[in-house]
Design an enzyme around this catalytic site. Structure first.
Site, PDB file in Angstrom:
ATOM      1  N   ASN A  10       0.872  -1.178   0.000  1.00 18.97           N
ATOM      2  CA  ASN A  10       0.000   0.000   0.000  1.00 18.97           C
ATOM      3  C   ASN A  10       0.908   1.226   0.000  1.00 18.97           C
ATOM      4  O   ASN A  10       1.503   1.563   1.018  1.00 18.97           O
ATOM      5  CB  ASN A  10      -0.886  -0.046   1.255  1.00 18.97           C
ATOM      6  CG  ASN A  10      -1.702   1.223   1.430  1.00 18.97           C
ATOM      7  OD1 ASN A  10      -1.782   2.047   0.523  1.00 18.97           O
ATOM      8  ND2 ASN A  10      -2.298   1.377   2.610  1.00 18.97           N
ATOM      9  N   TRP A  11       1.007   1.850  -1.146  1.00 18.71           N
ATOM     10  CA  TRP A  11       1.953   2.969  -1.277  1.00 18.71           C
ATOM     11  C   TRP A  11       1.435   4.267  -0.669  1.00 18.71           C
ATOM     12  O   TRP A  11       2.161   5.252  -0.585  1.00 18.71           O
ATOM     13  CB  TRP A  11       2.301   3.197  -2.756  1.00 18.71           C
ATOM     14  CG  TRP A  11       3.053   2.066  -3.381  1.00 18.71           C
ATOM     15  CD1 TRP A  11       3.465   0.901  -2.776  1.00 18.71           C
ATOM     16  CD2 TRP A  11       3.494   1.973  -4.750  1.00 18.71           C
ATOM     17  NE1 TRP A  11       4.122   0.101  -3.680  1.00 18.71           N
ATOM     18  CE2 TRP A  11       4.145   0.728  -4.897  1.00 18.71           C
ATOM     19  CE3 TRP A  11       3.381   2.807  -5.857  1.00 18.71           C
ATOM     20  CZ2 TRP A  11       4.695   0.310  -6.116  1.00 18.71           C
ATOM     21  CZ3 TRP A  11       3.920   2.400  -7.067  1.00 18.71           C
ATOM     22  CH2 TRP A  11       4.588   1.168  -7.189  1.00 18.71           C
ATOM     23  N   HIS A 104      -9.469   1.347   5.088  1.00 17.16           N
ATOM     24  CA  HIS A 104      -8.160   1.483   5.743  1.00 17.16           C
ATOM     25  C   HIS A 104      -8.303   2.440   6.923  1.00 17.16           C
ATOM     26  O   HIS A 104      -9.096   3.394   6.874  1.00 17.16           O
ATOM     27  CB  HIS A 104      -7.132   2.013   4.734  1.00 17.16           C
ATOM     28  CG  HIS A 104      -5.745   2.011   5.286  1.00 17.16           C
ATOM     29  ND1 HIS A 104      -5.287   3.013   6.111  1.00 17.16           N
ATOM     30  CD2 HIS A 104      -4.751   1.112   5.166  1.00 17.16           C
ATOM     31  CE1 HIS A 104      -4.042   2.725   6.473  1.00 17.16           C
ATOM     32  NE2 HIS A 104      -3.688   1.572   5.909  1.00 17.16           N
ATOM     33  N   GLU A 106      -6.641   4.853   7.898  1.00 18.05           N
ATOM     34  CA  GLU A 106      -6.463   6.277   7.587  1.00 18.05           C
ATOM     35  C   GLU A 106      -7.736   6.856   6.960  1.00 18.05           C
ATOM     36  O   GLU A 106      -8.055   8.027   7.152  1.00 18.05           O
ATOM     37  CB  GLU A 106      -5.239   6.461   6.672  1.00 18.05           C
ATOM     38  CG  GLU A 106      -3.956   6.276   7.476  1.00 18.05           C
ATOM     39  CD  GLU A 106      -2.805   5.613   6.738  1.00 18.05           C
ATOM     40  OE1 GLU A 106      -2.795   5.633   5.491  1.00 18.05           O
ATOM     41  OE2 GLU A 106      -1.915   5.056   7.414  1.00 18.05           O
ATOM     42  N   ILE A 181       0.081   0.823  12.873  1.00 14.61           N
ATOM     43  CA  ILE A 181       0.271   1.318  11.504  1.00 14.61           C
ATOM     44  C   ILE A 181       1.211   2.506  11.486  1.00 14.61           C
ATOM     45  O   ILE A 181       0.947   3.540  12.101  1.00 14.61           O
ATOM     46  CB  ILE A 181      -1.083   1.688  10.855  1.00 14.61           C
ATOM     47  CG1 ILE A 181      -1.944   0.433  10.728  1.00 14.61           C
ATOM     48  CG2 ILE A 181      -0.865   2.336   9.499  1.00 14.61           C
ATOM     49  CD1 ILE A 181      -3.323   0.678  10.171  1.00 14.61           C
ATOM     50  N   GLY A 182       2.340   2.315  10.820  1.00 15.67           N
ATOM     51  CA  GLY A 182       3.310   3.394  10.645  1.00 15.67           C
ATOM     52  C   GLY A 182       4.013   3.803  11.931  1.00 15.67           C
ATOM     53  O   GLY A 182       4.666   4.837  11.988  1.00 15.67           O
ATOM     54  N   GLY A 243       2.743  -1.025   4.345  1.00 11.16           N
ATOM     55  CA  GLY A 243       2.861   0.379   3.978  1.00 11.16           C
ATOM     56  C   GLY A 243       4.313   0.736   3.742  1.00 11.16           C
ATOM     57  O   GLY A 243       4.881   0.473   2.679  1.00 11.16           O
ATOM     58  N   GLY A 244       4.953   1.313   4.766  1.00 14.04           N
ATOM     59  CA  GLY A 244       6.318   1.840   4.646  1.00 14.04           C
ATOM     60  C   GLY A 244       7.312   0.905   3.964  1.00 14.04           C
ATOM     61  O   GLY A 244       8.047   1.316   3.061  1.00 14.04           O
TER      62      GLY A 244
HETATM   63  P1  PGA Z   1       2.784   0.296   7.699  1.00 13.74           P
HETATM   64  O1  PGA Z   1       1.337   0.514   7.029  1.00 13.74           O
HETATM   65  O2  PGA Z   1       3.308  -1.001   7.154  1.00 13.74           O
HETATM   66  O3  PGA Z   1       3.590   1.484   7.247  1.00 13.74           O
HETATM   67  O4  PGA Z   1       2.572   0.244   9.160  1.00 13.74           O
HETATM   68  C1  PGA Z   1       0.447  -0.568   6.892  1.00 13.74           C
HETATM   69  C2  PGA Z   1      -0.826  -0.082   6.271  1.00 13.74           C
HETATM   70  O5  PGA Z   1      -1.241   1.030   6.573  1.00 13.74           O
HETATM   71  O6  PGA Z   1      -1.460  -0.797   5.464  1.00 13.74           O
END
Ligand code: PGA
Length: 260
Positions: A10-11, A104, A106, A181-182, A243-244
């Site tokens: 997931n960019w 998601h 976010e 997440i992140g 993500g990252g």
């Molecule tokens: P992350 O993001 O790997 O940067 O924690 C995961 C995501 O939001 O799908």
């Protein structure tokens, strides 16, 4: 659809068109190389990237003759019409997206998408023939209060509310604890496995054992090359939403290798 392993990048809001072409080309060629080196004894893994909307067409072209598939990061619940800023299933299909990430954290938390909207999106997407990757996950507060199982079960029930058993076989779920997440914080493999069992039970309760055991349930939240192997070794973790670590070819490829 039978249960498969998915590694999905997931960019988010990263990569211009030219950067996206470069990264997707690098991923495709590195994956081709490792696919040649590995034996058929390995489970087939589906590799998916989710670039921003502006880069979908270019990445679609770049990966068209490779094993990499395409996802959108969002999708409208409506087929067309007065929905400023939204993108429809038909538009995504035309550009070559097979999957759409829905709900998601976010989108839920920054853009205030609620369970009802997510439910409408899932229902519409799966009917239109795009495979939804439905994200669920609890806040840190909810985990501390021991509400995490109830929260995720409720999110699953709501998201799948009007999806028939037949169409449910096309749904992918991603468990992404919001606090992971992140942040660099990851659920332990045991915590993630425990939640995946709870999610699979919720699916089983609604659709029966066959649909539940065939459903791919992915983990997401700070998945990195150094923790992916242990997470993916768990019985009910059928891949990762990343993500990252999906923004660098080396780390994304390392995670793919750890799934093999
Ligand atoms: P992350 O993001 O790997 O940067 O924690 C995961 C995501 O939001 O799908």
């Amino acid at each position: 659809m039978s249960r498969k392993i998915y590694i999905i990048g997931n960019w988010k809001m990263h990569n211009t068109i030219s950067e996206a072409i470069k990264l997707s080309a690098e991923i495709a060629s590195a994956f081709e190389q490792i696919a040649q080196e590995t034996t058929q004894a390995h489970a087939p893994i589906e590799i998916v990237v989710a670039p921003p909307f502006t880069a979908l067409a270019a990445v679609s072209q770049t990966v068209s003759s490779t094993a990499i598939s395409l996802a959108s990061q969002n999708i409208s619940f409506a087929p067309s019409g007065a929905h400023t800023g939204e993108i429809s299933a038909a538009m995504l299909q035309e550009v070559g997206a097979t999957y759409a990430i829905i709900g998601h954290s976010e989108r839920r938390h920054i853009y205030k998408e609620d369970d009802r909207l997510i439910q409408q999106k899932v229902q519409h997407t799966v009917r239109e023939g795009i495979i939804p990757i439905v994200c669920v996950g609890e806040l840190l507060e909810e985990r501390k209060n021991n509400q995490h199982f109830a929260v995720c079960t409720q999110q699953i029930q709501s998201a799948l509310d009007s999806v028939t058993a037949d169409l449910a076989t096309r749904v992918i779920i991603a468990y992404e604890p919001v606090w992971a997440i992140g942040t660099g914080e990851t659920a332990t493999p045991q915590d993630a496995q425990e939640m995946h069992v709870v999610i699979r039970k919720a699916v089983q309760h609604k659709y029966g054992a066959d649909v539940a055991s065939g459903m791919s349930i992915l983990y997401g939240g700070s998945v990195k090359p150094d923790n992916s192997k242990a997470l993916l070794a768990e019985k009910d973790i059928d891949g990762a939403l990343i993500g990252g670590a999906s923004l660098k070819v080396d780390s994304f490829i390392n995670i793919i290798q750890s799934a093999q």
